[in-house]
Design an enzyme around this catalytic site. Structure first.
Site, mmCIF file in Angstrom:
data_model
loop_
_atom_site.group_PDB
_atom_site.id
_atom_site.type_symbol
_atom_site.label_atom_id
_atom_site.label_comp_id
_atom_site.label_asym_id
_atom_site.label_seq_id
_atom_site.Cartn_x
_atom_site.Cartn_y
_atom_site.Cartn_z
ATOM 1 N N SER A 38 0.838 -1.192 0.000
ATOM 2 C CA SER A 38 0.000 0.000 0.000
ATOM 3 C C SER A 38 0.866 1.233 0.000
ATOM 4 O O SER A 38 1.919 1.277 0.655
ATOM 5 C CB SER A 38 -0.904 0.017 1.237
ATOM 6 O OG SER A 38 -1.504 1.290 1.392
ATOM 7 N N TYR A 60 -2.293 -0.057 10.443
ATOM 8 C CA TYR A 60 -2.283 -0.356 9.008
ATOM 9 C C TYR A 60 -0.967 0.050 8.353
ATOM 10 O O TYR A 60 -0.321 -0.740 7.679
ATOM 11 C CB TYR A 60 -3.448 0.374 8.336
ATOM 12 C CG TYR A 60 -3.550 0.147 6.850
ATOM 13 C CD1 TYR A 60 -4.066 -1.045 6.344
ATOM 14 C CD2 TYR A 60 -3.157 1.121 5.946
ATOM 15 C CE1 TYR A 60 -4.185 -1.254 4.976
ATOM 16 C CE2 TYR A 60 -3.267 0.925 4.577
ATOM 17 C CZ TYR A 60 -3.784 -0.258 4.102
ATOM 18 O OH TYR A 60 -3.900 -0.460 2.748
#
Length: 373
Positions: A188, A216
């Site tokens: 990501s 995250y």
């Protein structure tokens, strides 16, 4: 006196990271304008590919496109019924095509290390080679309180980094059988604002206040070639530890900023913004391109070997426009990367020399079961 241990990103690093993310969102479609959607693939009939998290979003597109191009696809999913329903729908849409899709479904729950070991043992027990492992499954529970798996790990770190790392190591015997083969980690762009504290990977010490964003971004930094920062760092060390004769390439990819099921966990105001700026945000099909490219393009293994020969600090990182790029500055930290490697193997219950022993065909016993080379 020893150098003081870094406890977080400096404000300049943090600002640069966010500027990169905004830039990526605004210009990703322009940068990727040369790509077809769906991506045109080279012949893949000879490939067997495991795709985790393949019932929704990017993973679903990866599985479908590889299968429709002739690959044997294994959907490794938490909900097998949903996967079988999808396959039936795909078959029904293929009117006039005589050959059925070559897809099978296997259960895999990344919130359970026992499930990961069972999956790897079941696959390795067959004589079949594995050519591509695509670690796609991931979670981003924005705004949610801190949650832990039954294995005792913060959920983002386990799903986005620890479980894929365990799966990658345990499947090395099958990847060697399928050589030349590849491990593709879907990362990501958010890893650019991630920081890894190897002494507090589960964010429980109180030094940092837990937020879902910290969970995250940190997970993605480690994974990135693992959360996602962890993923990158782990992948970089794995890339270096695999000898050239093993024939296994390790690649991390950014799908870009994509409208997927992750958005369902976003605050309502952010979801509204997603719908207001559809031009800038990729569809799942567009977001799948970098992973599919990294799994199939014939030049990717050459690029990985070039990086290894040049003793490049990080593993191969492919951006959303299917071009090589650099992961974050933090991902190039050699000392932290090796700490992440050691801590990860410890947390998933593998011995420090697991990779070397599996490559030699030896049996490796981990806390959650045994995996035979």
């Amino acid at each position: 006196m020893g150098e003081k241990k870094k406890e977080g990103l400096g404000w300049m690093e943090w600002l640069r990271g966010w500027m990169y993310i905004v830039y990526e969102m605004l210009f990703q479609r322009i940068m990727a304008s040369h790509l077809q959607s769906p991506l045109h693939l080279p012949p893949v009939n000879h490939l067997t590919c495991i795709v985790t998290g393949s019932t929704s979003g990017i993973g679903r597109e990866i599985a479908r496109q590889l299968a429709e191009s002739g690959a044997h696809v294994v959907m490794a999913v938490r909900n097998p019924k949903a996967a079988h329903d999808l396959i039936q729908n795909w078959q029904n849409e293929r009117t006039g095509v005589s050959l059925p899709l070559n897809i099978e479904v296997m259960e895999l729950d990344l919130l359970s290390f026992d499930s990961v070991v069972r999956f790897a043992d079941a696959w390795n027990a067959t004589p079949r080679p594995l050519h591509v492992l695509i670690n796609n499954a991931g979670i981003f529970s924005i705004g949610e309180p801190q949650k832990f798996s039954k294995d005792g790990n913060e959920e983002h770190i386990q799903v986005n980094h620890l479980a894929p790392a365990l799966l990658s190591v345990l499947l090395l015997p099958s990847l060697i059988r399928g050589s030349p083969s590849r491990i593709v980690n879907v990362n990501s762009v958010m890893h650019y604002v991630g920081f890894v504290d190897t002494e507090d990977m589960n964010v429980v010490s109180g030094k940092r206040k837990y937020t879902s964003l910290i969970g995250y971004t940190s997970s993605k930094l480690a994974q990135e070639p693992g959360g996602f920062g962890l993923q990158v760092m782990f992948s970089s060390v794995l890339h270096k530890r695999l000898p050239a004769e093993a024939g296994i390439s390790v690649v991390c990819v950014s799908p870009g900023i994509v409208q997927t099921n992750v958005a369902r966990d976003l605050p309502k105001i952010v979801q509204a913004a997603y719908h207001l700026i559809p031009y800038f945000i990729f569809s799942a099909q567009e977001g799948s391109r970098s992973a599919i490219f990294s799994a199939t393009d014939p030049q990717v293994p050459e690029y990985c070997e070039l990086l290894k020969a040049d003793e490049w600090l990080a593993c191969a990182y492919i951006s959303q426009d299917c071009r090589p790029t650099n992961p974050s500055e933090e991902a190039h930290n050699i000392e932290t990367s090796h700490e992440v490697w050691e801590k990860t193997l410890e947390m998933v219950g593998l011995p420090a020399d697991a990779v070397e022993r599996l490559i030699e065909g030896e049996e490796v016993t981990c806390k959650y079961g045994a995996c035979k080379g």
